[in-house]
Design an enzyme around this catalytic site. Structure first.
Site, PDB file in Angstrom:
ATOM      1  N   GLU A 127      44.281  38.786  47.918  1.00 11.97           N
ATOM      2  CA  GLU A 127      44.822  39.919  48.685  1.00 11.97           C
ATOM      3  C   GLU A 127      46.345  39.998  48.581  1.00 11.97           C
ATOM      4  O   GLU A 127      46.983  40.669  49.396  1.00 11.97           O
ATOM      5  CB  GLU A 127      44.411  39.834  50.159  1.00 11.97           C
ATOM      6  N   HIS A 173      45.793  38.094  57.671  1.00 16.16           N
ATOM      7  CA  HIS A 173      44.491  38.757  57.554  1.00 16.16           C
ATOM      8  C   HIS A 173      43.398  37.776  57.954  1.00 16.16           C
ATOM      9  O   HIS A 173      43.472  36.597  57.595  1.00 16.16           O
ATOM     10  CB  HIS A 173      44.277  39.230  56.113  1.00 16.16           C
ATOM     11  N   HIS A 175      38.990  37.518  59.853  1.00 10.87           N
ATOM     12  CA  HIS A 175      37.679  38.148  60.072  1.00 10.87           C
ATOM     13  C   HIS A 175      37.146  37.813  61.464  1.00 10.87           C
ATOM     14  O   HIS A 175      36.107  37.156  61.579  1.00 10.87           O
ATOM     15  CB  HIS A 175      36.671  37.640  59.034  1.00 10.87           C
ATOM     16  N   GLU A 183      46.119  44.610  79.387  1.00  8.41           N
ATOM     17  CA  GLU A 183      47.161  44.152  78.460  1.00  8.41           C
ATOM     18  C   GLU A 183      47.190  44.918  77.130  1.00  8.41           C
ATOM     19  O   GLU A 183      48.197  44.886  76.428  1.00  8.41           O
ATOM     20  CB  GLU A 183      46.955  42.669  78.136  1.00  8.41           C
ATOM     21  N   HIS A 199      35.079  44.551  57.456  1.00  8.28           N
ATOM     22  CA  HIS A 199      35.703  43.429  56.735  1.00  8.28           C
ATOM     23  C   HIS A 199      36.585  42.590  57.668  1.00  8.28           C
ATOM     24  O   HIS A 199      36.362  41.398  57.801  1.00  8.28           O
ATOM     25  CB  HIS A 199      36.501  43.943  55.530  1.00  8.28           C
TER      26      HIS A 199
END
Ligand code: 2HA
Ligand code: ZN
Length: 271
Positions: free
Chosen positions: A116, A139, A141, A169, A210
């Site tokens: 990525e 990044h 998941h 919040e 994703h």
């Protein structure tokens, strides 16, 4: 030269990846982090004139020429970073041509940076254009965020409204809302370009089915954004199928924004 194993930026990478693994955000080789280093600080731990090898960046990253990043490795597990950082992480410098990364440390087994990297470097360029202090692209998941992308309408206004209404919040932490991409093939320049475009406007971008991208001036900001979105998504997934008795109203959100002087997406409210 100081021992790199004592470098605060390396310790932060080790602690953050271990923490994210244990939270279940990064199964197997899931997730990646890139962290832009101050060359003066990197130079305390590394000979910056010694390039171990070069690796193609896969796109023109000239806007980042000379910048140094510590980046998680492709195919490597967050679970393992803390035990063997030199194999699971690498420190790269973007060469003047923009299409070459110079490896200064790490990827010991001949490996390379995350697949990525285009999304990371393009997002760094985009964030630096709106926030010169940005250092981190992250990044991962996380479970509830992914689950939510299966069952919730995926447009920015709709999903931001739902996340803001899950807990007080939310709007305080991400007043600009969250960016959304439809399902796309990952690891490509196309998803990198789409992510970076969203990153000009949002510090959080959801990749449908994703995961999530976050950014920030430090690890705490990037991780704090992601864990707050994940918490709100969890509240949604725990309650969406139940009768809704109490809700944060649009007027409540306006009142919160006033209290915390938030520069929020007013067009995301029905007021
Ligand atoms: O690095 O998470 O998106 C593994 C991934 C790809
Ligand atoms: Zn991923």
């Amino acid at each position: 030269m100081k021992d790199i194993m004592t470098a605060p930026f390396l310790i932060e990478m080790m602690q953050t990846t271990a923490n994210m693994y244990r939270l279940g955000y990064d199964e197997r080789n899931g997730g990646n982090i890139s962290y832009m280093l101050d060359p003066a600080v990197a130079g305390e731990y590394l000979d910056l004139n010694k390039v171990i090898r070069t690796i193609p960046t896969g796109f023109d990253a000239k806007a980042l020429a000379g910048k140094i990043f510590i980046v998680t490795g492709t195919g490597k597990y967050f679970k393992n970073v803390e035990y063997d950082p030199e194999n699971n992480l690498g420190i790269i410098r973007i060469a003047e041509d923009g299409v070459t990364a110079e490896l200064l440390w790490g990827y010991r087994d001949g490996g390379r940076f995350t697949s990525e990297l285009p999304a990371h470097l393009m997002s760094h360029i985009a964030r630096l254009s709106v926030d010169p202090d940005n250092k981190i692209i992250m990044h991962c998941h996380p479970d509830y965020t992914l689950a939510m992308t299966q069952v919730h309408e995926m447009n920015e206004r709709a999903i931001t409204r739902t996340l803001w209404k899950q807990m007080t919040e939310s709007i305080v932490v991400f007043p600009e809302g969250v960016g959304v991409l439809p399902w796309m093939v990952c690891g490509t320049n196309a998803i990198g370009e789409a992510t970076a475009e969203k990153m000009k406007e949002y510090r959080i971008v959801l990749w449908t089915l994703h995961g999530i991208y976050g950014c920030g001036k430090d690890m705490d900001e990037a991780f704090g954004l992601i864990e707050t979105v994940e918490k709100a998504a969890k509240m949604y997934m725990l309650t969406a199928h139940l009768p809704n008795v109490n809700t944060i109203t649009d007027q409540n959100l306006v009142d919160l924004a006033a209290r915390f002087s938030l520069n929020y997406r007013k067009d995301f409210l029905d007021i």
